[in-house]
Design a protein around this motif. Structure first.
Motif, PDB file in Angstrom:
ATOM      1  N   LYS A 135       0.839  -1.202   0.000  1.00  0.00           N
ATOM      2  CA  LYS A 135       0.000   0.000   0.000  1.00  0.00           C
ATOM      3  C   LYS A 135       0.873   1.250   0.000  1.00  0.00           C
ATOM      4  CE  LYS A 135      -3.723  -2.267   2.622  1.00  0.00           C
ATOM      5  NZ  LYS A 135      -4.543  -2.218   3.865  1.00  0.00           N
ATOM      6  N   VAL A 136       0.247   2.374  -0.328  1.00  0.00           N
ATOM      7  CA  VAL A 136       0.962   3.644  -0.313  1.00  0.00           C
ATOM      8  C   VAL A 136       1.235   4.036   1.136  1.00  0.00           C
ATOM      9  CG1 VAL A 136       0.897   6.078  -0.949  1.00  0.00           C
ATOM     10  CG2 VAL A 136      -0.148   4.373  -2.453  1.00  0.00           C
ATOM     11  N   GLU A 137       2.501   4.185   1.482  1.00  0.00           N
ATOM     12  CA  GLU A 137       2.876   4.500   2.857  1.00  0.00           C
ATOM     13  C   GLU A 137       3.401   5.926   3.005  1.00  0.00           C
ATOM     14  OE1 GLU A 137       5.515   1.493   4.298  1.00  0.00           O
ATOM     15  OE2 GLU A 137       3.940  -0.042   4.380  1.00  0.00           O
ATOM     16  N   GLY A 138       3.743   6.557   1.902  1.00  0.00           N
ATOM     17  CA  GLY A 138       4.212   7.937   1.943  1.00  0.00           C
ATOM     18  C   GLY A 138       4.033   8.599   0.600  1.00  0.00           C
ATOM     19  N   CYS A 139       3.836   9.913   0.597  1.00  0.00           N
ATOM     20  CA  CYS A 139       3.621  10.646  -0.653  1.00  0.00           C
ATOM     21  C   CYS A 139       4.314  11.997  -0.600  1.00  0.00           C
ATOM     22  CB  CYS A 139       2.135  10.900  -0.908  1.00  0.00           C
ATOM     23  SG  CYS A 139       1.051   9.489  -0.808  1.00  0.00           S
ATOM     24  N   PHE A 140       4.679  12.472  -1.775  1.00  0.00           N
ATOM     25  CA  PHE A 140       5.144  13.840  -1.931  1.00  0.00           C
ATOM     26  C   PHE A 140       4.384  14.460  -3.098  1.00  0.00           C
ATOM     27  CE2 PHE A 140       8.796  11.878   0.143  1.00  0.00           C
ATOM     28  CZ  PHE A 140       9.146  12.832   1.093  1.00  0.00           C
ATOM     29  N   ILE A 141       3.986  15.716  -2.945  1.00  0.00           N
ATOM     30  CA  ILE A 141       3.371  16.456  -4.037  1.00  0.00           C
ATOM     31  C   ILE A 141       4.282  17.625  -4.386  1.00  0.00           C
ATOM     32  CG2 ILE A 141       1.416  17.882  -4.777  1.00  0.00           C
ATOM     33  CD1 ILE A 141      -0.382  16.189  -3.011  1.00  0.00           C
ATOM     34  N   PHE A 142       4.723  17.681  -5.646  1.00  0.00           N
ATOM     35  CA  PHE A 142       5.617  18.727  -6.116  1.00  0.00           C
ATOM     36  C   PHE A 142       4.835  19.711  -6.979  1.00  0.00           C
ATOM     37  CE2 PHE A 142       7.887  14.760  -5.589  1.00  0.00           C
ATOM     38  CZ  PHE A 142       9.022  15.127  -4.869  1.00  0.00           C
ATOM     39  N   ASP A 143       4.773  20.961  -6.554  1.00  0.00           N
ATOM     40  CA  ASP A 143       4.150  22.017  -7.346  1.00  0.00           C
ATOM     41  C   ASP A 143       5.283  22.755  -8.050  1.00  0.00           C
ATOM     42  OD1 ASP A 143       2.995  24.364  -8.349  1.00  0.00           O
ATOM     43  OD2 ASP A 143       1.468  24.384  -6.777  1.00  0.00           O
ATOM     44  N   LEU A 144       5.482  22.464  -9.321  1.00  0.00           N
ATOM     45  CA  LEU A 144       6.617  23.017 -10.057  1.00  0.00           C
ATOM     46  C   LEU A 144       6.402  24.471 -10.453  1.00  0.00           C
ATOM     47  CD1 LEU A 144       7.390  19.941 -12.341  1.00  0.00           C
ATOM     48  CD2 LEU A 144       8.292  20.470 -10.064  1.00  0.00           C
ATOM     49  N   ALA A 145       5.155  24.956 -10.332  1.00  0.00           N
ATOM     50  CA  ALA A 145       4.880  26.360 -10.640  1.00  0.00           C
ATOM     51  C   ALA A 145       5.260  27.255  -9.463  1.00  0.00           C
ATOM     52  CB  ALA A 145       3.409  26.548 -10.998  1.00  0.00           C
ATOM     53  N   SER A 146       4.951  26.796  -8.238  1.00  0.00           N
ATOM     54  CA  SER A 146       5.240  27.589  -7.040  1.00  0.00           C
ATOM     55  C   SER A 146       6.513  27.146  -6.329  1.00  0.00           C
ATOM     56  CB  SER A 146       4.065  27.495  -6.063  1.00  0.00           C
ATOM     57  OG  SER A 146       3.894  26.152  -5.613  1.00  0.00           O
ATOM     58  N   ASN A 147       7.129  26.053  -6.841  1.00  0.00           N
ATOM     59  CA  ASN A 147       8.340  25.491  -6.210  1.00  0.00           C
ATOM     60  C   ASN A 147       8.087  25.103  -4.758  1.00  0.00           C
ATOM     61  OD1 ASN A 147      10.106  25.602  -8.449  1.00  0.00           O
ATOM     62  ND2 ASN A 147      10.506  27.768  -8.076  1.00  0.00           N
ATOM     63  N   GLU A 148       6.966  24.442  -4.523  1.00  0.00           N
ATOM     64  CA  GLU A 148       6.611  23.987  -3.180  1.00  0.00           C
ATOM     65  C   GLU A 148       6.462  22.465  -3.165  1.00  0.00           C
ATOM     66  OE1 GLU A 148       4.105  27.872  -1.583  1.00  0.00           O
ATOM     67  OE2 GLU A 148       3.025  26.184  -2.473  1.00  0.00           O
ATOM     68  N   ILE A 149       6.803  21.876  -2.034  1.00  0.00           N
ATOM     69  CA  ILE A 149       6.672  20.428  -1.850  1.00  0.00           C
ATOM     70  C   ILE A 149       5.826  20.167  -0.615  1.00  0.00           C
ATOM     71  CG2 ILE A 149       7.874  18.226  -1.574  1.00  0.00           C
ATOM     72  CD1 ILE A 149      10.415  19.600  -2.580  1.00  0.00           C
ATOM     73  N   LYS A 150       4.893  19.243  -0.747  1.00  0.00           N
ATOM     74  CA  LYS A 150       4.084  18.810   0.393  1.00  0.00           C
ATOM     75  C   LYS A 150       4.334  17.326   0.646  1.00  0.00           C
ATOM     76  CE  LYS A 150       0.457  22.215  -0.463  1.00  0.00           C
ATOM     77  NZ  LYS A 150      -0.928  22.448  -0.925  1.00  0.00           N
ATOM     78  N   SER A 151       4.450  16.978   1.915  1.00  0.00           N
ATOM     79  CA  SER A 151       4.643  15.591   2.327  1.00  0.00           C
ATOM     80  C   SER A 151       3.345  15.078   2.942  1.00  0.00           C
ATOM     81  CB  SER A 151       5.781  15.509   3.344  1.00  0.00           C
ATOM     82  OG  SER A 151       5.906  14.205   3.848  1.00  0.00           O
ATOM     83  N   LEU A 152       2.915  13.870   2.525  1.00  0.00           N
ATOM     84  CA  LEU A 152       1.653  13.303   3.012  1.00  0.00           C
ATOM     85  C   LEU A 152       1.904  11.991   3.728  1.00  0.00           C
ATOM     86  CD1 LEU A 152       0.929  15.151   0.465  1.00  0.00           C
ATOM     87  CD2 LEU A 152      -1.130  13.755   0.270  1.00  0.00           C
ATOM     88  N   ASN A 153       1.160  11.787   4.810  1.00  0.00           N
ATOM     89  CA  ASN A 153       1.192  10.524   5.543  1.00  0.00           C
ATOM     90  C   ASN A 153      -0.190   9.894   5.459  1.00  0.00           C
ATOM     91  OD1 ASN A 153       0.992   8.530   7.620  1.00  0.00           O
ATOM     92  ND2 ASN A 153       2.753   9.438   8.649  1.00  0.00           N
ATOM     93  N   PRO A 154      -0.394   8.935   4.536  1.00  0.00           N
ATOM     94  CA  PRO A 154      -1.718   8.335   4.340  1.00  0.00           C
ATOM     95  C   PRO A 154      -2.238   7.611   5.581  1.00  0.00           C
ATOM     96  CG  PRO A 154      -0.303   7.862   2.472  1.00  0.00           C
ATOM     97  CD  PRO A 154       0.572   8.422   3.547  1.00  0.00           C
ATOM     98  N   GLY A 155      -1.338   7.025   6.368  1.00  0.00           N
ATOM     99  CA  GLY A 155      -1.767   6.301   7.563  1.00  0.00           C
ATOM    100  C   GLY A 155      -2.399   7.210   8.592  1.00  0.00           C
ATOM    101  N   ARG A 156      -1.808   8.374   8.794  1.00  0.00           N
ATOM    102  CA  ARG A 156      -2.302   9.326   9.783  1.00  0.00           C
ATOM    103  C   ARG A 156      -3.214  10.382   9.183  1.00  0.00           C
ATOM    104  NH1 ARG A 156       2.741  11.733  12.773  1.00  0.00           N
ATOM    105  NH2 ARG A 156       1.041  12.757  13.932  1.00  0.00           N
TER     106      ARG A 156
END
Length: 213
Positions: free
Chosen positions: A59-80
């Motif tokens: 299963k997906v245990e960790g995620c990152f979302i990269f916004d290349l327009a704003s140069n921002e990164i978000k980290s996601l914890n699907p479990g929590r």
């Protein structure tokens, strides 16, 4: 009239470039001497989501979302079901000099014609061979630069000179120069070009922001 024609031609080329950019999912695996992990990129416009699949859970245990327009990164914890802002790491240090060369060999990987690029650093006893496809993977280079990871696969990729626009490695192998031993290997295992819903590359509404105190 000539100015109008030039503007129309420029607009047409811009539309073509947007239309040709990759949208869909890209599955890949990373192997080390001890372990193999599976991951998936979901690409839509200027947004990329990376899902990290647990070896045991599948299963997906960790995620990152990269916004290349704003140069921002978000980290996601699907479990929590929480997310947080992710800051890029400090600039990586390189001992010695990385020398990059474009090889003459080509290879078909997942139906894509790839060209060989080699990055070698004698002082770090490391050589990495990249098999790179070009043309429509515009997200990849900006994402690698934004993430700024300290693993050599990422660092050495950024040392390649004069890469064509839209380049992405379909396979890369890191070896020790002294012994020829493989240290890490990355390989794309599946390309699925398709329309991606915006929700797939966004933070789910039920996730709460995690604030570090």
């Amino acid at each position: 009239m000539n100015k109008i024609k030039l503007l129309l031609a420029s607009f047409s080329l811009s539309v073509m470039a947007i239309a040709q950019s990759y949208e869909g999912s890209i599955e890949f695996k990373m192997a080390t001497g001890k372990d193999t992990t599976n991951n998936v990129y979901y690409v839509k416009g200027n947004t990329v989501k990376l899902d990290q699949i647990g070896k045991r859970s599948g299963k997906v245990e960790g995620c990152f979302i990269f916004d290349l327009a704003s140069n921002e990164i978000k980290s996601l914890n699907p479990g929590r079901k929480v997310w947080s802002e992710h800051k890029s790491e400090t600039a990586p240090m390189i001992k010695g000099t990385c020398v990059s060369t474009k090889g003459t060999n080509t290879k078909m990987i997942q139906g894509q014609k790839c060209t060989e690029y080699i990055v070698k650093n004698t002082e770090e006893n490391t050589v990495i061979t990249y098999w790179i496809v070009t043309g429509k993977y515009d997200f990849f280079s900006p994402m690698v630069k934004l993430w700024n990871r300290k693993d050599r696969q990422s660092i050495y990729f950024n040392q390649i000179k004069d890469l064509p626009k839209g380049s992405m490695p379909m396979m890369s192998e890191e070896k020790l120069i002294s012994t020829g031993e493989t240290v890490t290997k990355l390989e794309v295992t599946k390309l699925n070009k398709s329309s991606i819903d915006a929700s797939k590359v966004s933070v789910p509404a039920e996730y709460k922001k995690f604030e570090q105190k």
